[in-house]
Design a protein around this motif. Structure first.
Motif, PDB file in Angstrom:
ATOM      1  N   ILE A  66       0.863  -1.181   0.000  1.00 28.80           N
ATOM      2  CA  ILE A  66       0.000   0.000   0.000  1.00 28.80           C
ATOM      3  C   ILE A  66       0.902   1.233   0.000  1.00 28.80           C
ATOM      4  O   ILE A  66       1.797   1.351   0.832  1.00 28.80           O
TER       5      ILE A  66
ATOM      6  N   VAL B 231      -2.376   0.529  -4.333  1.00 28.43           N
ATOM      7  CA  VAL B 231      -2.203  -0.803  -3.762  1.00 28.43           C
ATOM      8  C   VAL B 231      -1.881  -1.806  -4.865  1.00 28.43           C
ATOM      9  O   VAL B 231      -2.446  -1.745  -5.957  1.00 28.43           O
TER      10      VAL B 231
ATOM     11  N   ARG C  48      -1.749  -5.909  -5.002  1.00 31.65           N
ATOM     12  CA  ARG C  48      -2.038  -7.065  -4.151  1.00 31.65           C
ATOM     13  C   ARG C  48      -2.162  -8.335  -4.969  1.00 31.65           C
ATOM     14  O   ARG C  48      -2.683  -8.343  -6.074  1.00 31.65           O
TER      15      ARG C  48
ATOM     16  N   CYS D 286      -7.801   0.884  -1.229  1.00 32.46           N
ATOM     17  CA  CYS D 286      -6.816   0.652  -0.163  1.00 32.46           C
ATOM     18  C   CYS D 286      -7.456   0.406   1.197  1.00 32.46           C
ATOM     19  O   CYS D 286      -6.774  -0.013   2.131  1.00 32.46           O
TER      20      CYS D 286
ATOM     21  N   GLU E 140      -5.607  -1.711   4.073  1.00 30.71           N
ATOM     22  CA  GLU E 140      -5.103  -0.905   5.195  1.00 30.71           C
ATOM     23  C   GLU E 140      -5.599  -1.436   6.532  1.00 30.71           C
ATOM     24  O   GLU E 140      -4.838  -1.485   7.495  1.00 30.71           O
TER      25      GLU E 140
END
Length: 159
Positions: free
Chosen positions: A107, A113, A115, A134, A138
């Protein structure tokens, strides 16, 4: 405000490219979670240079992981970076109870972000300029961070 941009990937090269783009787009905070950081190229010379510039400008780096062995064995540049910028970097290791977590993400500034949906696979997505994308990572990172303990600290001799 920039429009959100989403990129899907399923190869190591694409994942690394999106990771580098996330680093380059970030200026204040990087939060990373991965079981061992085998896929994130933390030891690459260009990533080291980008992270050093990020930290020299006052950015902060927080890294959470299950096992630091891969970093200790394969990323000497990253270990030097931790030594040189220890006041702006912190690495934490998850407790055994969290070692079942298998996702992986980076992040940047709460707006970008990258992922991977499962750490055993390279399939994932990168989203830039989206606080909404995010939000869940987060919250996951904050929970992981709270439960984890400090690891990868330089010793008094600098090793």
């Amino acid at each position: 405000m920039d429009e959100p941009l989403t990129f899907r990937f399923d190869t190591r090269r694409e994942c690394e490219a999106q990771f580098r783009a996330c680093l380059a787009a970030s200026s204040t905070l990087l939060e990373l979670f991965d079981p061992d950081f085998d896929v994130f190229p933390l030891g690459a010379p260009d990533v080291d240079a980008t992270l050093r510039a990020f930290l020299a400008d006052g950015g902060r780096l927080r890294l959470a992981l299950h096992d630091p062995a891969h970093i200790e064995r394969h990323y000497p540049r990253f270990l030097r970076l931790l030594r040189d910028y220890g006041h702006l970097c912190e690495c934490r290791q998850t407790p055994r109870g969290l070692r079942v977590l298998t996702d992986s993400f980076c992040i940047g500034d709460g707006r970008h972000v990258v992922r991977r949906f499962h750490s055993d696979h390279l399939r994932g997505e990168a989203v830039f300029h989206s606080e909404e994308a995010c939000d869940v990572p987060e919250h996951r990172f904050a929970a992981i961070w709270e439960e984890s303990r400090v690891v990868l600290q330089p010793s008094i001799t600098g090793l």
